[in-house]
Design a protein around this motif. Structure first.
Motif, mmCIF file in Angstrom:
data_model
loop_
_atom_site.group_PDB
_atom_site.id
_atom_site.type_symbol
_atom_site.label_atom_id
_atom_site.label_comp_id
_atom_site.label_asym_id
_atom_site.label_seq_id
_atom_site.Cartn_x
_atom_site.Cartn_y
_atom_site.Cartn_z
ATOM 1 N N LEU A 96 5.402 13.433 -90.253
ATOM 2 C CA LEU A 96 6.264 14.609 -90.304
ATOM 3 C C LEU A 96 7.726 14.233 -90.061
ATOM 4 O O LEU A 96 8.625 14.644 -90.792
ATOM 5 N N ALA A 97 7.962 13.428 -89.033
ATOM 6 C CA ALA A 97 9.344 13.074 -88.686
ATOM 7 C C ALA A 97 9.999 12.289 -89.824
ATOM 8 O O ALA A 97 11.144 12.565 -90.205
ATOM 9 N N GLY A 100 10.870 14.398 -92.710
ATOM 10 C CA GLY A 100 12.153 15.059 -92.457
ATOM 11 C C GLY A 100 13.326 14.143 -92.794
ATOM 12 O O GLY A 100 14.323 14.583 -93.365
ATOM 13 N N LEU A 103 13.957 14.104 -96.574
ATOM 14 C CA LEU A 103 14.668 15.304 -97.017
ATOM 15 C C LEU A 103 16.148 15.172 -96.674
ATOM 16 O O LEU A 103 17.029 15.473 -97.478
ATOM 17 N N PHE A 104 16.411 14.685 -95.464
ATOM 18 C CA PHE A 104 17.792 14.542 -95.007
ATOM 19 C C PHE A 104 18.578 13.584 -95.911
ATOM 20 O O PHE A 104 19.648 13.925 -96.421
ATOM 21 N N GLY A 107 19.179 14.938 -99.288
ATOM 22 C CA GLY A 107 20.204 15.979 -99.210
ATOM 23 C C GLY A 107 21.602 15.375 -99.104
ATOM 24 O O GLY A 107 22.543 15.822 -99.761
ATOM 25 N N VAL B 260 4.068 20.254 -92.991
ATOM 26 C CA VAL B 260 5.124 20.784 -92.128
ATOM 27 C C VAL B 260 4.750 22.186 -91.661
ATOM 28 O O VAL B 260 4.882 22.527 -90.485
ATOM 29 N N HIS B 293 22.945 22.485 -100.472
ATOM 30 C CA HIS B 293 22.442 21.242 -99.879
ATOM 31 C C HIS B 293 21.684 21.522 -98.591
ATOM 32 O O HIS B 293 21.900 20.897 -97.559
ATOM 33 N N GLN B 295 18.805 20.851 -97.741
ATOM 34 C CA GLN B 295 17.915 19.789 -97.230
ATOM 35 C C GLN B 295 18.561 18.994 -96.100
ATOM 36 O O GLN B 295 17.874 18.480 -95.231
ATOM 37 N N ILE B 296 19.909 18.917 -96.118
ATOM 38 C CA ILE B 296 20.601 18.170 -95.066
ATOM 39 C C ILE B 296 20.309 18.789 -93.705
ATOM 40 O O ILE B 296 20.191 18.089 -92.696
ATOM 41 N N GLY B 299 15.913 18.798 -93.222
ATOM 42 C CA GLY B 299 15.308 17.521 -92.841
ATOM 43 C C GLY B 299 15.336 17.309 -91.334
ATOM 44 O O GLY B 299 14.284 17.096 -90.712
ATOM 45 N N PRO B 300 16.533 17.373 -90.723
ATOM 46 C CA PRO B 300 16.584 17.222 -89.267
ATOM 47 C C PRO B 300 15.780 18.289 -88.524
ATOM 48 O O PRO B 300 15.211 18.005 -87.468
ATOM 49 N N VAL B 302 12.927 19.592 -89.503
ATOM 50 C CA VAL B 302 11.551 19.090 -89.537
ATOM 51 C C VAL B 302 11.379 17.960 -88.523
ATOM 52 O O VAL B 302 10.401 17.904 -87.773
ATOM 53 N N LEU B 303 12.378 17.084 -88.491
ATOM 54 C CA LEU B 303 12.340 15.957 -87.558
ATOM 55 C C LEU B 303 12.260 16.438 -86.117
ATOM 56 O O LEU B 303 11.476 15.943 -85.305
ATOM 57 N N VAL B 305 11.165 19.305 -85.028
ATOM 58 C CA VAL B 305 9.846 19.897 -84.771
ATOM 59 C C VAL B 305 8.857 18.791 -84.431
ATOM 60 O O VAL B 305 8.101 18.871 -83.457
#
Lengths: 304, 323, 248
Positions: A96-97, A100, A103-104, A107, B260, B293, B295-296, B299-300, B302-303, B305
């Motif tokens: 999961l991490a 993420g 995705l980052f 992006g 997720v 954007h 996702q920027i 993403g974090p 999700v991270l 979480v």
């Protein structure tokens, strides 16, 4: 015959690129027990750093160090900020991490560089063809990529088999106490290994840049193929990664080149094309399934 | 205490979901209903994945495969009917009561084959193999130009439900909500049944289970098939919602998103995945409305979480006090 | 009649011979103890009996069947119950549920999907009976990770009993227990003697001599001797192997 030879070389080149990626991924898993989905992102970031350096500042020869520095630094930062917290966590959190993280990074690239693919020029020195056998020209650049791949593979073998660092790596995660008893700072060792893996991924990215286009999503595609490689080879084993990369690289290249042709011997027309294309793209997964039916822990299971 | 909170949370969620069609006219009409329908459909898929991840400790990273297959069954049946081309001598169909069960069967069969192979492995191998098999199916559909390949397959209209058209967004929402309720009901019974005990026991301590005489492979495979069938139903609904299917439905990003949702909501809880699907879509929609954007930021998120709330929103609601 | 027979069982890990041509016969309804110093190969032997480790050579018979190639679950269903040296329980389950799982296993397959197992009297009643038997009746609803160490060991025994085994393999059931807990465990096991065959692997010599009808001494993977407690106590070779161990 000529086609076969050419495809064999293409397969070898893909194999060596895959090995650069698989080596890092399998080491990180074997030593730290972390599944790093963002390994493909390091590959993508290496390619982008290279492509940008080449076009904005100048030249392929600058692209390579730019890619290595970018991937290495980002890799070390990633380890210090995120991966480090994941060592003691279950696979689910790790997946999961690092999902993420993907995705980052995607992006960030979309925002900073844009979604349009970048083209990267080959250096003039390597852009021609070399006649490797009478009547058989082959792109010099691809030969150079293979050369680098072989050198890195040998270097990696040397580091792991012959050096103190390699000894520590081979000691692996299950002997953490022993490694710390030798007075080695485990945290630094992990950062070093992760950075090394990132460096290799960045190198693979920048070398592939001139052959394929540099774009968002390139990392994920290659990541999944790399997973297939290390699953087939046995997770945690460098030797397995090498054999797996050869097997998968060859199957993929030869499958794409010849599966439609072979199918045309029995079938005709668009059906053969459609099936052939489908068969070609799933060939590596079929190989993986076959290997796992026979050996559920891969060809060279690490640690018994 | 914990039980009371669960009941309260369940009633609250049910009330929210039931209120959507009545509140929608004041909140933006069909857009809200469509968003709620997406939540409901993803909730079905996420809760089916939780049967594997949460109850079975089987981290499947290829759950989108069954979701996408279910969608493609619907799309392909409609395609053959619309183009007047038979498939295996059958004219195709546009009837939900035919194609939705068919979608579940096809997804279940795929889960049977993939599960039978994947469950021979464990741990990280299992994660990677389920991912790889899902990619395999993804590439098959990319290569199938006949069914649109990369571009996907559009449907001219939604399926008929028992002969009736379901163009109305509210009607479709009610149907989806019933499907979710049914899936949750089945899961609720499943988890406490003998089968559920065996599945959870195997997740908790496989060695113990073997010593008692359980061959855990079979139970896991059955769970895999059930989860695949539920995901197939979700996919069939998704195809109908959008009147469109494409390989993206089966892609690994979608599998990751389902994961997720499960974790964000809370693993091993009946309602966690529902909350997770809602939270996921609401955060995504909010961020996407704010910036292209998104996702920027996502993403974090999700991270964070993963790092700081591994028991998810449900875990936070339930607090630290015991089971 | 013999409950369990080992014929020439051999297992090596690299250069280490963990089981060296082990031949043993354990009589039905008898309590047979296996003792030996650390590293004698007791754990490897249990692994081979329960099916977690495959022997390199030799055969294992359980009553009248050759079980050498059987899986662990199949052996368990045939009536070979066990407890683990390091407790193996479903930690997030209640004590009762752990035992109910054992009852479920005994009653055949668990492909029943819709009926709640928790309210099923056919599971609960035998499970409660097994818990009562080891003195855990009042702790039935407590989660395993809250139970004390001694209680978990008792629970392991209850789970093994609930499978209604023909033979119990107990891997150091007293390990890590205080004197009082040990005494209680000995009493519980004493009550089982004669009813079920017991293979007891144990370091606690008081327990061994209190319970065992026959004793085998394992040293360096091989059986040094087998005999009744008095003979083992008197044997000079055993004393030599157990240098420093409490001798009478």
């Amino acid at each position: 015959m000529q086609l076969l030879f050419e495809q064999l070389l293409n397969g070898l080149q893909l194999s060596l690129t895959l090995f650069l990626l698989a080596a890092g991924l399998t080491l990180v898993f074997g030593i730290m027990g972390v599944i790093n989905l963002a390994h493909g992102s390091l590959y993508m970031l290496g390619a982008y750093a290279g492509a940008l350096a080449a076009s904005k500042i100048g030249g392929f020869w600058l692209a390579v160090p730019a890619a290595l520095i970018a991937a290495g630094l980002i890799g070390v930062a990633m380890e210090l900020l995120v991966i480090r917290s994941l060592y003691a966590r279950d696979h689910l959190s790790q997946v999961l991490a690092t999902f993420g993280l993907i995705l980052f990074f995607n992006g960030v690239i979309a925002w900073g560089v844009g979604r349009a693919p970048l083209q990267m020029d080959m250096p003039a020195l390597l852009s021609g063809f070399l006649e490797i056998a009478p009547g058989l020209p082959y792109p010099t650049y691809r030969l150079a990529v293979m050369g680098v791949g072989v050198v890195v593979a040998l270097g990696l073998w040397y580091v792991i088999a012959r050096t103190r660092l390699g000894m520590l790596i081979r000691a692996g995660s299950d002997k953490r106490e022993m490694v710390s008893a030798l007075g080695v700072d485990i945290a630094s060792l992990f950062t070093l290994v992760f950075g090394l893996g990132a460096l290799l991924a960045g190198l693979a990215g920048v070398m592939v840049g001139p052959i394929r286009s540099v774009q968002i999503g390139m990392g994920e595609q290659v990541l999944i193929t790399t997973f297939v490689v290390i699953v087939v080879g046995g997770i945690g084993s460098i030797r397995g990664a090498f054999v797996g990369a050869l097997l998968i690289g060859m199957c993929d290249t030869l499958g794409r080149a010849f599966a439609p042709m072979v199918l045309k011997l029995w079938l005709s027309g668009p059906l053969a094309d459609g099936l052939g294309a489908a068969l070609a793209s799933i060939m590596i997964y079929l190989v993986m399934a076959l290997v796992l039916i026979v050996r559920p822990r891969g060809l060279f299971p690490a640690g018994g | 205490m914990a039980i009371n909170r669960q009941i309260v949370a369940g009633l609250l969620i049910a009330a929210c979901l039931l209120a959507v069609p009545f509140a929608a006219p004041y909140l933006g009409g069909n857009y809200v209903i469509t968003l709620a329908t997406r939540v409901v459909i993803f909730a079905i898929a996420a809760s089916s994945l939780d049967l594997l991840i949460g109850r079975g400790a089987l981290v499947s990273f290829g759950h989108a495969a069954y979701f996408g297959l279910g969608g493609y069954v619907v799309g392909i049946c409609a395609f053959h009917l619309a183009n007047d081309v038979t498939i295996f001598g059958w004219a195709g169909s546009n009837e939900a009561l035919v194609v939705w069960p068919l979608a579940m069967l096809v997804s279940g069969f795929a889960a049977l084959v993939i599960g039978a192979l994947s469950l021979r492995t464990s741990g990280v191998y299992f994660i990677m193999i389920t991912l790889a098999f899902a990619q395999m199916i993804y590439f098959v559909f990319v290569a199938l130009k006949y069914y649109g390949g990369d571009d996907g397959l559009a449907m001219t209209s939604r399926n008929l439900f028992a002969g009736t058209r379901i163009t109305n967004a509210q009607t479709f929402y009610w149907i989806s909500l019933c499907a979710l309720a049914l899936c949750l009901l089945i899961q609720w019974r499943l988890v406490v049944s003998r089968f559920g005990m065996a599945l959870r026991g195997a997740a908790s301590n496989e060695r113990r289970m073997a010593a008692l005489g359980f061959s855990v492979y079979g139970y896991r495979l059955v769970a895999f098939v059930i989860a695949g069938m539920m995901a197939g139903l979700a996919g069939a609904l998704w195809a109908n919602l959008n009147r469109f299917v494409s390989p993206d439905m089966l892609g690994w990003v979608r599998s990751g998103e389902f994961m997720v949702m499960v974790i964000m909501g809370g693993v091993s809880s009946l309602l966690g995945p529902v909350i997770g699907a809602a939270a996921f879509l609401l955060v995504e929609t909010a961020l996407a409305g704010w910036t292209e954007h998104w996702q920027i930021a996502f993403g974090p998120f999700v991270l964070l979480v993963a790092l700081f709330a591994p028991r998810g929103i449900w875990g936070l609601l339930r607090g630290r006090a015991g089971p | 009649m013999n409950a369990l027979t080992l014929e020439g069982v051999t297992k090596s890990f690299g250069a280490l011979r963990a089981s060296d041509d082990v031949t043993l016969a354990i009589e039905a309804n008898c309590c047979h103890a296996v003792i030996g110093p650390n590293g004698a190969g007791k754990t490897t032997l249990i692994g081979q009996i329960t099916g977690e480790i495959r022997p390199d050579a030799g055969r294992i018979r359980f009553f009248d069947q050759d079980i050498t190639d059987w899986t662990t679950p199949r052996r368990a269903l045939a009536g070979l119950g066990r407890s683990f040296q390091i407790t193996q329980l479903c930690a997030d389950f209640s004590a009762l549920d752990n035992v109910a799982l054992a009852v479920q296993a005994r009653q055949g397959h668990s492909y029943r999907f819709l009926r709640a197992a928790g309210s099923d009297a056919r599971l609960r009643d035998p499970a409660m009976a097994a818990l009562e038997r080891v003195g855990l009746g009042e702790r039935a609803q407590i989660r395993v990770d809250v139970l004390s160490h001694g209680e978990r060991r008792q629970l392991e025994l209850a789970a093994a009993l609930a499978t209604e085994p023909r033979m119990l393999v107990l891997d150091e059931p007293m390990a890590g227990m205080g004197p009082q807990e040990s005494e209680r465990m000995i009493a519980i096991l004493h009550a089982l003697r004669g009813e079920v065959t017991i293979l007891l692997v144990e370091h606690d010599m008081d327990a061994v001599f209190a319970l065992a009808d026959r004793i085998s001494v394992l040293v360096n993977g091989a059986v040094l001797m087998t005999g009744d407690p008095a003979a083992v106590r008197a044997d000079p070779a055993v004393r030599a192997a157990y240098l420093g161990a409490p001798a009478p």
